[in-house]
Scaffold this motif. Structure first.
Motif, PDB file in Angstrom:
ATOM      1  N   ILE A  46     -29.615 -16.285  16.108  1.00  0.00           N
ATOM      2  CA  ILE A  46     -28.511 -17.162  16.498  1.00  0.00           C
ATOM      3  C   ILE A  46     -29.133 -18.425  17.082  1.00  0.00           C
ATOM      4  CG2 ILE A  46     -26.475 -17.478  17.946  1.00  0.00           C
ATOM      5  CD1 ILE A  46     -25.952 -14.518  17.782  1.00  0.00           C
ATOM      6  N   PHE A  47     -28.944 -19.535  16.373  1.00  0.00           N
ATOM      7  CA  PHE A  47     -29.502 -20.819  16.793  1.00  0.00           C
ATOM      8  C   PHE A  47     -28.459 -21.551  17.640  1.00  0.00           C
ATOM      9  CE2 PHE A  47     -31.492 -19.612  12.792  1.00  0.00           C
ATOM     10  CZ  PHE A  47     -32.833 -19.706  13.110  1.00  0.00           C
ATOM     11  N   CYS A  48     -28.866 -21.972  18.830  1.00  0.00           N
ATOM     12  CA  CYS A  48     -27.962 -22.586  19.790  1.00  0.00           C
ATOM     13  C   CYS A  48     -28.351 -24.050  19.967  1.00  0.00           C
ATOM     14  CB  CYS A  48     -28.040 -21.868  21.139  1.00  0.00           C
ATOM     15  SG  CYS A  48     -27.885 -20.063  21.018  1.00  0.00           S
ATOM     16  N   PHE A  49     -27.423 -24.940  19.705  1.00  0.00           N
ATOM     17  CA  PHE A  49     -27.704 -26.375  19.763  1.00  0.00           C
ATOM     18  C   PHE A  49     -26.834 -27.014  20.838  1.00  0.00           C
ATOM     19  CE2 PHE A  49     -26.855 -30.713  17.789  1.00  0.00           C
ATOM     20  CZ  PHE A  49     -28.025 -31.266  18.307  1.00  0.00           C
ATOM     21  N   LEU A  50     -27.502 -27.570  21.872  1.00  0.00           N
ATOM     22  CA  LEU A  50     -26.804 -28.269  22.951  1.00  0.00           C
ATOM     23  C   LEU A  50     -26.589 -29.717  22.540  1.00  0.00           C
ATOM     24  CD1 LEU A  50     -25.715 -28.374  25.859  1.00  0.00           C
ATOM     25  CD2 LEU A  50     -28.051 -28.861  26.618  1.00  0.00           C
ATOM     26  N   CYS A  51     -25.319 -30.096  22.340  1.00  0.00           N
ATOM     27  CA  CYS A  51     -25.004 -31.431  21.820  1.00  0.00           C
ATOM     28  C   CYS A  51     -24.825 -32.469  22.917  1.00  0.00           C
ATOM     29  CB  CYS A  51     -23.721 -31.380  20.991  1.00  0.00           C
ATOM     30  SG  CYS A  51     -23.699 -30.124  19.710  1.00  0.00           S
ATOM     31  N   ASP A  52     -24.413 -32.024  24.120  1.00  0.00           N
ATOM     32  CA  ASP A  52     -24.090 -32.978  25.175  1.00  0.00           C
ATOM     33  C   ASP A  52     -24.145 -32.256  26.515  1.00  0.00           C
ATOM     34  OD1 ASP A  52     -23.359 -35.303  26.403  1.00  0.00           O
ATOM     35  OD2 ASP A  52     -21.433 -35.526  25.373  1.00  0.00           O
ATOM     36  N   LEU A  53     -23.979 -33.007  27.584  1.00  0.00           N
ATOM     37  CA  LEU A  53     -23.935 -32.455  28.931  1.00  0.00           C
ATOM     38  C   LEU A  53     -22.497 -32.480  29.449  1.00  0.00           C
ATOM     39  CD1 LEU A  53     -27.108 -34.160  30.484  1.00  0.00           C
ATOM     40  CD2 LEU A  53     -26.889 -31.839  29.570  1.00  0.00           C
ATOM     41  N   PRO A  54     -22.155 -31.585  30.391  1.00  0.00           N
ATOM     42  CA  PRO A  54     -23.021 -30.630  31.082  1.00  0.00           C
ATOM     43  C   PRO A  54     -23.228 -29.352  30.267  1.00  0.00           C
ATOM     44  CG  PRO A  54     -20.795 -30.455  31.940  1.00  0.00           C
ATOM     45  CD  PRO A  54     -20.779 -31.603  30.965  1.00  0.00           C
ATOM     46  N   VAL A  55     -24.288 -28.654  30.585  1.00  0.00           N
ATOM     47  CA  VAL A  55     -24.606 -27.433  29.846  1.00  0.00           C
ATOM     48  C   VAL A  55     -23.593 -26.330  30.116  1.00  0.00           C
ATOM     49  CG1 VAL A  55     -27.072 -27.933  29.823  1.00  0.00           C
ATOM     50  CG2 VAL A  55     -26.108 -26.583  31.699  1.00  0.00           C
ATOM     51  N   THR A  56     -22.853 -26.426  31.224  1.00  0.00           N
ATOM     52  CA  THR A  56     -21.885 -25.387  31.587  1.00  0.00           C
ATOM     53  C   THR A  56     -20.579 -25.516  30.808  1.00  0.00           C
ATOM     54  OG1 THR A  56     -21.231 -26.791  33.456  1.00  0.00           O
ATOM     55  CG2 THR A  56     -22.804 -25.009  33.897  1.00  0.00           C
ATOM     56  N   ASN A  57     -20.392 -26.593  30.082  1.00  0.00           N
ATOM     57  CA  ASN A  57     -19.226 -26.735  29.214  1.00  0.00           C
ATOM     58  C   ASN A  57     -19.585 -26.134  27.857  1.00  0.00           C
ATOM     59  OD1 ASN A  57     -17.052 -27.452  27.650  1.00  0.00           O
ATOM     60  ND2 ASN A  57     -17.038 -29.607  28.269  1.00  0.00           N
ATOM     61  N   THR A  58     -19.055 -24.970  27.561  1.00  0.00           N
ATOM     62  CA  THR A  58     -19.437 -24.285  26.314  1.00  0.00           C
ATOM     63  C   THR A  58     -18.998 -25.056  25.069  1.00  0.00           C
ATOM     64  OG1 THR A  58     -17.411 -22.923  26.399  1.00  0.00           O
ATOM     65  CG2 THR A  58     -19.404 -22.014  27.423  1.00  0.00           C
ATOM     66  N   ASP A  59     -18.064 -26.026  25.239  1.00  0.00           N
ATOM     67  CA  ASP A  59     -17.673 -26.857  24.100  1.00  0.00           C
ATOM     68  C   ASP A  59     -18.801 -27.783  23.671  1.00  0.00           C
ATOM     69  OD1 ASP A  59     -15.156 -25.712  24.179  1.00  0.00           O
ATOM     70  OD2 ASP A  59     -14.338 -27.270  25.490  1.00  0.00           O
ATOM     71  N   ASN A  60     -19.808 -27.958  24.530  1.00  0.00           N
ATOM     72  CA  ASN A  60     -20.952 -28.816  24.203  1.00  0.00           C
ATOM     73  C   ASN A  60     -22.036 -28.077  23.429  1.00  0.00           C
ATOM     74  OD1 ASN A  60     -19.856 -31.068  25.458  1.00  0.00           O
ATOM     75  ND2 ASN A  60     -20.781 -30.575  27.448  1.00  0.00           N
ATOM     76  N   TRP A  61     -21.791 -26.824  23.101  1.00  0.00           N
ATOM     77  CA  TRP A  61     -22.768 -26.017  22.366  1.00  0.00           C
ATOM     78  C   TRP A  61     -22.261 -25.698  20.958  1.00  0.00           C
ATOM     79  CZ3 TRP A  61     -27.493 -24.050  24.330  1.00  0.00           C
ATOM     80  CH2 TRP A  61     -27.714 -24.275  25.702  1.00  0.00           C
ATOM     81  N   GLU A  62     -23.173 -25.737  20.000  1.00  0.00           N
ATOM     82  CA  GLU A  62     -22.903 -25.234  18.647  1.00  0.00           C
ATOM     83  C   GLU A  62     -23.795 -24.022  18.402  1.00  0.00           C
ATOM     84  OE1 GLU A  62     -21.907 -29.525  16.433  1.00  0.00           O
ATOM     85  OE2 GLU A  62     -23.751 -28.424  15.980  1.00  0.00           O
TER      86      GLU A  62
END
Length: 255
Positions: free
Chosen positions: A142-158
Motif C-alpha cells: 500500500i503506497f501512501c502519498f502525502l499531497c499537502d499539509l497538515p498530515v493529520t488531515n486524512t484528505d491530504n493522503w492518497e
C-alpha cells in the motif's frame, strides 16, 4: 553448571526486558533513584515524532493510518517480515510526500520533483542469526502519498493498494518505483474507502471486529505459551515435575 546459570540468566533477562518493553506504550514517568525525573514517555514521543514530515516519522505515520483504515489493531513490528497482518494476509506500507523540509529549524519547505517509493527485495529476520533470502515478503503493497499539509488531515493522503504479484510482474527486481508507474496499476484511494478497496482487490481478507478481537486473544495466548515454554526449558527437573503435577490436575477437563 555455570554455563547453565548464565543461560538461565540470559533468558530471564530477555523475558524481563520484553515485559518492560510491552509497558512502554503506557504513560510512564522516567525515574531516577526511585523518584520521578520530571519527564514521561509522552515527552519522549513528542520529541522524537513531532516532526512528522521527516521520512522516518512519516513512514510510521503512514503505517498507523493504514492500520486504522483497515481496522487492524497490532503493535508496530520493527523486525517482522511485513508491516501489517490481517489473518494470514500481509501488507507492506510505503510512503512518499509531495513536500519536504530537510532543515526544520529554517522552516523552508520545498517540493519533491520526483516521487518514488522503495520496493526493493529485502532479507527478513527469522530467528537467532538466521535471515531469509532477499524477497518481497508481503501479499500487498500500500503506497501512501502525502499531497499537502497538515498530515493529520486524512484528505491530504492518497493510497494506492497493489498486489505484490502485480509489482513482481511489472517491475521485477527494481529497487524503486515512481508514483506515475504506480498509478498505472492503481487509482488513488481515499482514507475512508481504503478498507473496502483492499477487501475487493484481495478477495475479502480483512477480518471483522469480532474476528480481530479473536485474533488478538489468540496472539496473547500464543505469547503466554511461548513465555511458559521458555521458562520450562530452563527449569530444573524438580520444578518440571511440579509443573506436570499441576497440569495433570486439569487433564480430565481437556478434550
Amino acid at each position: 553448571m555455570d554455563s547453565k546459570k548464565n543461560r538461565i540468566g540470559n533468558i530471564s533477562n530477555l523475558l524481563s526486558d520484553k515485559l518492560h518493553t510491552e509497558n512502554m506504550d503506557r504513560w510512564l514517568d522516567f525515574r531516577t533513584l526511585g523518584s520521578p525525573s520530571g519527564f514521561s514517555t509522552v515527552d519522549f514521543w513528542e520529541w522524537y515524532a513531532s516532526y512528522s514530515i521527516d521520512s522516518s516519522v512519516r513512514g510510521a505515520l503512514a503505517e498507523f493510518l493504514v492500520m486504522k483504515a483497515l481496522g487492524i489493531e497490532q503493535r508496530r513490528s520493527h523486525w517482522g517480515k511485513c508491516d501489517l497482518v490481517s489473518g494470514s494476509f500481509s501488507f507492506e506500507i510505503k510512503s512518499s510526500a509531495k513536500i519536504t523540509c530537510k532543515h526544520p529549524e529554517s522552516g523552508a519547505i520545498s517540493e519533491n520533483k520526483r516521487i518514488v517509493f522503495d520496493i526493493a527485495d529485502r532479507h527478513h529476520h527469522i530467528t537467532g542469526d538466521s535471515w531469509s533470502e532477499k524477497e518481497r515478503c508481503s501479499d500487498m503493497y500500500i503506497f501512501c502519498f502525502l499531497c499537502d499539509l497538515p498530515v493529520t488531515n486524512t484528505d491530504n493522503w492518497e493510497f494506492y493498494p497493489v498486489l505484490t504479484s502485480d509489482i513482481n510482474a511489472s517491475f521485477g527486481h527494481a529497487k524503486t518505483v515512481s508514483l506515475s508507474r504506480i498509478r498505472e496499476l492503481s487509482d488513488p484511494v481515499s482514507f475512508q474507502d481504503l478498507g473496502t478497496t483492499v477487501n475487493k482487490i484481495s478477495g475479502g481478507v480483512l477480518m471483522s471486529s469480532t474476528e480481530t478481537q479473536e485474533e488478538k486473544e489468540r496472539q496473547e495466548q500464543v505469547q503466554e505459551l511461548q513465555r511458559l515454554l521458555a521458562c520450562y526449558q530452563v527449569a530444573s527437573r524438580d520444578d518440571k515435575n511440579v509443573v506436570w503435577a499441576a497440569l495433570n490436575k486439569y487433564m480430565p477437563y481437556v478434550n
